[in-house]
Write an enzyme that holds these catalytic residues in place. Structure first.
Site, PDB file in Angstrom:
ATOM      1  N   GLU A 107      -3.221 -37.056  15.119  1.00 26.38           N
ATOM      2  CA  GLU A 107      -3.054 -36.798  16.544  1.00 26.38           C
ATOM      3  C   GLU A 107      -1.976 -37.695  17.157  1.00 26.38           C
ATOM      4  OE1 GLU A 107      -6.741 -37.142  18.637  1.00 26.38           O
ATOM      5  OE2 GLU A 107      -5.667 -37.241  20.553  1.00 26.38           O
TER       6      GLU A 107
ATOM      7  N   VAL B 107       0.857 -39.413   9.078  1.00 27.96           N
ATOM      8  CA  VAL B 107       0.008 -40.163   8.155  1.00 27.96           C
ATOM      9  C   VAL B 107       0.771 -40.195   6.837  1.00 27.96           C
ATOM     10  CG1 VAL B 107      -2.252 -40.304   7.076  1.00 27.96           C
ATOM     11  CG2 VAL B 107      -2.023 -39.242   9.328  1.00 27.96           C
TER      12      VAL B 107
ATOM     13  N   ASP C 243     -17.915 -35.614  15.814  1.00 31.18           N
ATOM     14  CA  ASP C 243     -16.921 -34.668  15.280  1.00 31.18           C
ATOM     15  C   ASP C 243     -17.074 -34.554  13.768  1.00 31.18           C
ATOM     16  OD1 ASP C 243     -14.844 -32.889  15.243  1.00 31.18           O
ATOM     17  OD2 ASP C 243     -13.263 -34.402  15.376  1.00 31.18           O
TER      18      ASP C 243
END
Ligand code: AMP
Length: 879
Positions: free
Chosen positions: A564, A568, A679
């Site tokens: 987000e 990465v 989540d």
């Protein structure tokens, strides 16, 4: 009396009656004054002998002229014999008595010349030999060629030569403000005439010839090398401020190039090129533009291309070239894929150098190249060759055009062409190919894959396997693989049986031991999760729970995903005194707000509080330099949902249950620490190379808490969230249990999307009406039952993670009975059969096997008892 009745003095003699006359008259000394030939003009009168009465033959009508050269100006006596005769002079006219009576003078004028070169001066003498004569005047003179200017050279007053035919050579000197073009020369003739002018001079620059002199050019005029003759008016856009200008200076803003002639008008650099258009084709760009509005008065315009971000000219190709372009078009190729470039087209002409008005003369365009597949792999090399295998290595393609995600090796027997081939994928630049037939010719091709797709295959590398019959390592490995794949099912059956027996034998104690082993993670009294947002200073929170790592210890290797907050990557971390380990590196994108930095680091502050084998481990953070990074352990197989989709149908139920047990264990740890994940979903579970699943992604809890409105509508993962959490944000360990049920369903269906393509609204409605997801294909009934328990509408009726964990352990201990019945329609036998066997069984250690089926806690007991390899597990008996 002369003709005008003016009395004149004369020398007279008239001894006409006496014979043998020799009467001499001599002049004073006459200086020669440099003359070489003198002229003597004599004026005299002579009486006609016939007119004299009674005169006999003694009367003469001539006289003689003599000279004598001497340095002495006061000679008293010169012997007559020393005089040299110049001539005998006769009268052209003579006169009679009557004439005299009429007072008509008949004056004779005779001129004689003679060379006088030996002394400083001379004497003249007149000899009368019996004439009646009156000498009226004697004029002595010499001749010069007078001072003159010819071809801008001055020739001085020059005496004529000694002989009547001689020419005196004279060198001229250049007049003021002029210089010799060719040696100026002239000849002075005996008559005092200048003859044969040769060579001459030219006016200096800034001067022009006028009436034999050099005059300075007037203001506003100049005379330069290239201009011949007269001064010329300054060319347009130039001026001269003083007289005698050799060059006209350019007016302000106008210039002259080194090669421009001075007579050329001054000019200006061009204005900017116009209407730059770019056309991107993958990693090439065609740039076209129109000529500048103002060419500056010149025709030698050329263009050059500047490229921001082009990494050195060797990497990028400009066609036809980068600078000195005459045409208004250039093609730039071999750029990096999907990269922003700024191209600047500069217009220049002969006067741009040093006078460039910078940006005024250029036009720029910023563009982004397209995605492009990597270029083909070119250098494949074969290393060890055995009977059944070969190891290959290759270099990264010249132009990867992105991060290489993997390589694909395609190989086939040469005889069979490409009718049947095999593919092997690898992330590294080498591959050990096994399972080949001995003494067979194979062709190998490699291609690379990036986010933009596959590049082209390399040309085929041909290779023949060996005939060497000696058992090689590869063979041994192969046979182990074979053995393991055949007996895979049996092994797992035996392991399960053994574990079951051991656990039964150890009875209550072992259960207690197991609990206490996990207790350090479980005991809710020991540690409670601290919300980092209770800290005023977010940096304080992060440094409380996370170790600061020096960026120099991190070696980033490739991009593996997009999070987000930024990319990465995977890479390596070497901390002092520790072994180098593989890590995942999440970085915070360059432009971030304070809030984004705080949210980003909050994940680290949360993760740093956990320490459990099924929770992603935080290695540390980089906050003191940019980019800000979060470093975690590296999970080779990435996120669980993608991983399962990739290996659809390839695992045994036991393996799948093993994964679920791991997740449940991690969740139990979290709930014991009073942390609610909010989540939980397969996409937020990461899988390592040993198939160990770990819970990750601790970012969302924050978002939901902070911004309930926003979360409610857009951020909430509806399909994974319990009805009460959706309805009134009641997030508890029980709502995590609901999500866990959905994860179970995802795992058992190999990454299927929960509720398929139903809309979120339909899902909420269906759940409300009591609808629940059906069992995935081949899913044992008891597992589906556990899912349904997790999806109880009344949250207190849902099992806790401790209960779920116990339940799964029970299933694993009694696989044959509990996992036999399936809800789907795959045959029962397949439950225990590894479908794609060797890939996941052969490479495992005994510990991996136990870990994967969720029985890692028996590792020590079995190792102590000598069961250290998967093979040895085979030998476990019932006892
Ligand atoms: P996240 O921001 O955590 O959702 O990460 C984005 C993607 O990066 C994930 O979907 C993974 O594919 C990958 N990723 C994140 N963390 C790791 C890790 N520790 N090891 C391997 N891949 C990871």
């Amino acid at each position: 009396m002369d003709e005008k009745n003016v009395p004149i003095r004369t020398y007279q003699v008239c001894n006409v009656m006496e014979p043998s006359q020799s009467n001499w008259l001599r002049t004073d000394w006459i200086p020669r004054s440099g003359a070489q030939r003198i002229y003597v003009e004599i004026k005299f009168t002579l009486r006609d002998c016939n007119s004299l009465p009674g005169v006999t033959g003694t009367c003469k009508e001539t006289f003689n002229l003599y000279y004598y050269e001497s340095n002495n100006d006061r000679e008293h006596y010169i012997r007559e014999s020393n005089f040299l005769k110049i001539d005998t002079v006769a009268a052209d006219e003579s006169f009679t008595q009557v004439d005299i009576g009429d007072r008509i003078m008949k004056l004779n004028t005779e001129v004689r010349d003679v060379k006088v070169t030996t002394r400083k001066g001379f004497y003249l003498a007149f000899q009368d030999v019996g004439a009646c004569i009156a000498l009226v005047s004697v004029r002595v003179f010499y001749k010069t060629c007078p001072l003159t200017v010819r071809n801008l050279a001055t020739f001085p007053d020059t005496n004529t030569g000694a002989d009547t035919s001689s020419l005196v050579e004279v060198r001229g000197s250049c007049v003021n403000q002029s210089e010799e073009r060719e040696e100026p020369k002239m000849y002075c003739g005996a008559d005092g005439e200048w003859l044969v002018p040769i060579g001459g001079c030219v006016c200096n620059l800034g001067y022009e010839e006028k009436s034999g002199a050099c005059q300075a050019c007037k203001v506003g005029f100049n005379r330069a090398v290239s201009t011949d003759g007269a001064c010329s008016k300054c060319p347009p856009h130039s001026h001269s401020e003083k007289e005698g200008a050799t060059v006209c200076d350019c007016n302000q803003g106008y210039y002259r190039s080194e090669s421009d002639p001075a007579s050329m008008p001054c000019t200006q650099p061009p204005s900017a090129p116009q209407q730059l258009i770019s056309e991107v084709n993958e990693t090439s760009v065609v740039l076209e533009w129109s000529a500048p509005l103002k060419l500056g008065g010149r025709s030698d315009i050329s263009y050059s291309v500047d490229c921001l971000l082009c990494h050195g000219p060797e990497n990028v190709l400009f066609s036809p070239q980068q600078s000195g372009l005459r045409a208004t078009r250039v093609c730039v190729s071999e750029l990096q894929a999907h990269t922003r470039y700024t191209f600047t087209i500069l217009a220049r002409n002969g006067v741009s150098q040093g006078h460039s008005a910078g940006a005024g003369q250029s036009v720029s365009v910023t563009l982004t190249t397209n995605q492009a597949a990597p270029s083909p792999v070119t250098s494949i090399q074969a290393g060890d060759v055995t009977r059944h295998g070969v190891s290959l290595a290759w270099q990264q393609p010249d132009r990867p055009n992105g991060v290489i995600l993997e390589y694909e090796v395609k190989y086939y027997e040469k005889d069979q062409k490409e009718s049947s081939y095999r593919i092997m994928k690898t992330a590294s630049r080498s591959a050990d190919i096994t399972g080949l037939s001995p003494l067979t010719v194979y062709l190998f091709q490699v291609r690379a894959r990036t986010a933009a797709g596959y590049g082209e295959f390399s040309g085929p590398l041909e290779f023949s396997t060996n005939s060497d019959p000696l058992p090689l390592i590869g063979d041994a490995a192969n046979s182990t693989l074979l053995l393991l794949s055949i007996s895979g099912g049996v092994i797992l059956l035996l392991i399960s049986a053994a574990v079951f027996i051991i656990s039964r034998r150890r009875g209550k104690y072992s259960q207690a031991k197991q609990d206490s082993e996990e207790e350090k993670h479980l005991n809710p009294g020991v540690r409670i999760y601290v919300d980092p947002f209770t800290y005023e200073d977010p940096d304080q929170a992060v440094h409380e729970f996370a170790k600061e790592i020096d960026a120099s210890n991190i070696h980033i290797e490739k991009v593996i995903g997009i999070g987000e907050f930024g990319e990465v990557c995977s890479g390596r971390l070497r901390l002092q005194g520790k072994r180098e380990i593989y890590v995942a590196i999440k970085s915070l994108k360059a432009a971030y707000s304070d809030k984004q930095r705080r949210d980003f680091l909050s994940e680290a502050s949360i993760m740093g509080q956990f320490d459990h084998p099924n929770i992603i481990r935080l290695e540390g953070v980089v906050t003191r330099c940019k980019p800000v990074m979060i470093i975690t352990e590296y999970m080779e197989n990435g996120s669980l949902d993608t991983f399962l989709r990739k290996h659809d149908g390839q695992f045994t139920v036991i393996q799948l249950v093993g994964m679920l047990r791991g997740i449940a264990s991690g969740m139990k740890y979290l709930s014991d620490m009073s942390y609610v994940h909010r989540d939980l979903a397969a996409r937020n579970i990461l899988v390592n190379s040993n198939l160990v699943c770990k819970v990750s992604d601790f970012g969302l809890s924050r978002v939901l808490q902070e911004d309930p409105e926003n979360a409610y509508t857009t951020r909430i993962p509806i399909r994974w969230t319990s009805p009460e959490a959706i309805a009134y944000r009641k997030f508890t360990p029980s709502s995590d249990t609901w999500s866990y049920g959905v994860v179970m369903w995802e795992v058992m269906s190999y990454g299927e999307r929960p509720y398929w393509d139903m809309s979120n609204q339909d899902v909420i409605k269906a759940i409300d009406e009591g609808y629940r997801l059906p069992p995935p294909m081949d899913c044992p009934v008891c597992l589906h039952q556990l899912m349904l328990d997790c999806w109880q509408t009344e949250r207190t009726h849902r099992p806790s993670f401790t209960q779920i964990l116990n339940m799964l352990d029970k299933l694993i201990r009694n696989p044959t009975t509990t996992l036999r019945r399936t809800g789907g329609d795959r045959p029962v036998s397949s439950l225990l059969e590894p479908v794609a066997g060797p890939e996941f069984v052969s490479v495992w250690s005994a510990e991996d096997c136990l870990q994967a089926i969720g029985m890692g806690m028996y590792r020590d007991t079995l190792t102590t008892a000598g069961y250290t390899s998967p093979d040895s597990l085979l030998t476990l008996t019932h006892q």
